[in-house]
Design a protein around this motif. Sequence first.
Motif, PDB file in Angstrom:
ATOM      1  N   ARG A 202       0.833  -1.210   0.000  1.00 19.89           N
ATOM      2  CA  ARG A 202       0.000   0.000   0.000  1.00 19.89           C
ATOM      3  C   ARG A 202       0.866   1.259   0.000  1.00 19.89           C
ATOM      4  O   ARG A 202       0.378   2.353   0.230  1.00 19.89           O
ATOM      5  CB  ARG A 202      -0.942   0.007   1.210  1.00 19.89           C
ATOM      6  N   SER A 203       2.139   1.089  -0.232  1.00 25.13           N
ATOM      7  CA  SER A 203       3.075   2.205  -0.303  1.00 25.13           C
ATOM      8  C   SER A 203       3.579   2.344  -1.734  1.00 25.13           C
ATOM      9  O   SER A 203       4.030   1.373  -2.346  1.00 25.13           O
ATOM     10  CB  SER A 203       4.254   1.959   0.643  1.00 25.13           C
ATOM     11  N   GLN A 247      -6.608   4.937  -3.562  1.00 26.69           N
ATOM     12  CA  GLN A 247      -5.284   5.507  -3.753  1.00 26.69           C
ATOM     13  C   GLN A 247      -4.222   4.588  -3.158  1.00 26.69           C
ATOM     14  O   GLN A 247      -4.332   4.137  -2.012  1.00 26.69           O
ATOM     15  CB  GLN A 247      -5.203   6.881  -3.094  1.00 26.69           C
ATOM     16  N   SER A 248      -3.196   4.258  -3.945  1.00 25.72           N
ATOM     17  CA  SER A 248      -2.056   3.411  -3.565  1.00 25.72           C
ATOM     18  C   SER A 248      -2.411   1.934  -3.425  1.00 25.72           C
ATOM     19  O   SER A 248      -1.548   1.122  -3.101  1.00 25.72           O
ATOM     20  CB  SER A 248      -1.395   3.903  -2.267  1.00 25.72           C
ATOM     21  N   GLU A 249      -3.663   1.544  -3.680  1.00 24.36           N
ATOM     22  CA  GLU A 249      -4.047   0.133  -3.608  1.00 24.36           C
ATOM     23  C   GLU A 249      -3.562  -0.590  -4.861  1.00 24.36           C
ATOM     24  O   GLU A 249      -3.419   0.008  -5.936  1.00 24.36           O
ATOM     25  CB  GLU A 249      -5.559  -0.004  -3.474  1.00 24.36           C
ATOM     26  N   LEU A 262       0.632  -6.663 -12.084  1.00 29.13           N
ATOM     27  CA  LEU A 262      -0.048  -5.979 -10.992  1.00 29.13           C
ATOM     28  C   LEU A 262      -0.020  -4.480 -11.280  1.00 29.13           C
ATOM     29  O   LEU A 262       0.946  -3.965 -11.870  1.00 29.13           O
ATOM     30  CB  LEU A 262       0.631  -6.237  -9.643  1.00 29.13           C
ATOM     31  N   PHE A 263      -1.082  -3.773 -10.860  1.00 34.54           N
ATOM     32  CA  PHE A 263      -1.173  -2.336 -11.084  1.00 34.54           C
ATOM     33  C   PHE A 263      -1.496  -1.634  -9.775  1.00 34.54           C
ATOM     34  O   PHE A 263      -2.314  -2.108  -8.988  1.00 34.54           O
ATOM     35  CB  PHE A 263      -2.245  -2.011 -12.128  1.00 34.54           C
ATOM     36  N   GLN A 264      -0.845  -0.494  -9.557  1.00 39.86           N
ATOM     37  CA  GLN A 264      -1.120   0.327  -8.380  1.00 39.86           C
ATOM     38  C   GLN A 264      -1.738   1.652  -8.824  1.00 39.86           C
ATOM     39  O   GLN A 264      -1.287   2.264  -9.798  1.00 39.86           O
ATOM     40  CB  GLN A 264       0.168   0.604  -7.601  1.00 39.86           C
TER      41      GLN A 264
END
Length: 416
Positions: A202-203, A247-249, A262-264
């Motif tokens: 989550r960062s 946000q940031s997930e 994977l996408f943030q």
Amino acid sequence: MPMISHKFLTRLVASAAFGLALSTATVGPTFAQSAFSPAVTVNDRVVTHYEIEQRALLLSLMNTPGDKRKVAKEQLIEDRLKQEAAEIIGIMPSEEGIQAGLVEFSKRTNLKPEDLIKALEAEGVSEQTLRAFLIAELSWRGVIQSRFAGRVQISEAEIDRAIASNSGAGGINVLLSEIVIPVTPQTNDQVQSLALQISEIRSQTEFEAAAVRYSQASTKDQGGKIDWISITKLPAPLRPMIMGLAQSEVTPPISLPNSVALFQMRGMQETGGSSPSYSAIDYAAYYLPGGRSAETLQLAKELRDRVDTCDDLYGEAYGQSKDVLDRQAVAPSKVPRDYALELAKLDENEISTSLTRPTSAGGQALVVLMLCGRTAVTGEEVSREDVASALRSQRYESYSNGYLEQLRADALIYEK
């Protein structure tokens, strides 16, 4: 549940009509002695040769592609993992649930459950094989719903955003970071386990570090950062998943050919206008043998410098094998997902060299992927419940795949 082939349906109907009996002519003494001996053990749970042969026959009737026996063995290994996970948390399908699953499966052949069983037995597949197949899937369904239900609650805002993402309403752009990890049969378990761990990040700083370390995408040196992109350019199945991110997930692991992505979420904005949906994507893939070697990448760079449009690639391919160039103009849903993700980043006549494909000789070819154009259409009306259901299904599927790979990575599996 899997789809049933027309060929299988024809054979089932014929079998049911003529009441064919299961032939035992090919079952000799040697098979009878070894049929129930262990072929694989999965955490001390046995998979027999008989079960593999039975599942392979069922897969053949279902027109499953590939080596039926190999696929059967892999499925049965996964079934043991699914059943063990279900037993640990006390999940076991009731007889009523099994019968409901049988009815659902039978509808695909236009036969009643009892007629389907008779027809399968006429083809050599026992009722117990079908029941075991259904029980494993029903048990796993319960495991995934129990374990991940809290993560797939769909809000009204998510439905609104998903509808907008498919219709183009609101002109939504997203700012994403990506990690694309290459996968081989030998590294599949480790990569899936790693991807599941990354999905918990989550960062943004941690995600950037993971991108630099693990990603094969062209964005790895920028920490996986992608520029602003219209949501309608992304593959339709991924849009609700992306739009549902806070946000940031990070998304659950997304399986692609030869890789996991994977996408943030780094940002989202409305542009004030509408963005088009697309009815067709026109693209070209030019294949250079040698994979991502320095020499092949240099050839790709030289090719990029020579061509201005997709039509120029025909001249490059002249006199070579017809397989060197693949030009397609197809519905977005028909574009391979890894191609679609790369094409989403491109403007017309731009090129990506981030992907590879296996060659018939057993090596790798670098894909010079070029966007030729997009055909825009107006979005259709969609049901809110259908959208919510699709969102839930996609999230459950992603969590299911990741959790199963984690179980497999932790399991003790021995082939006899």
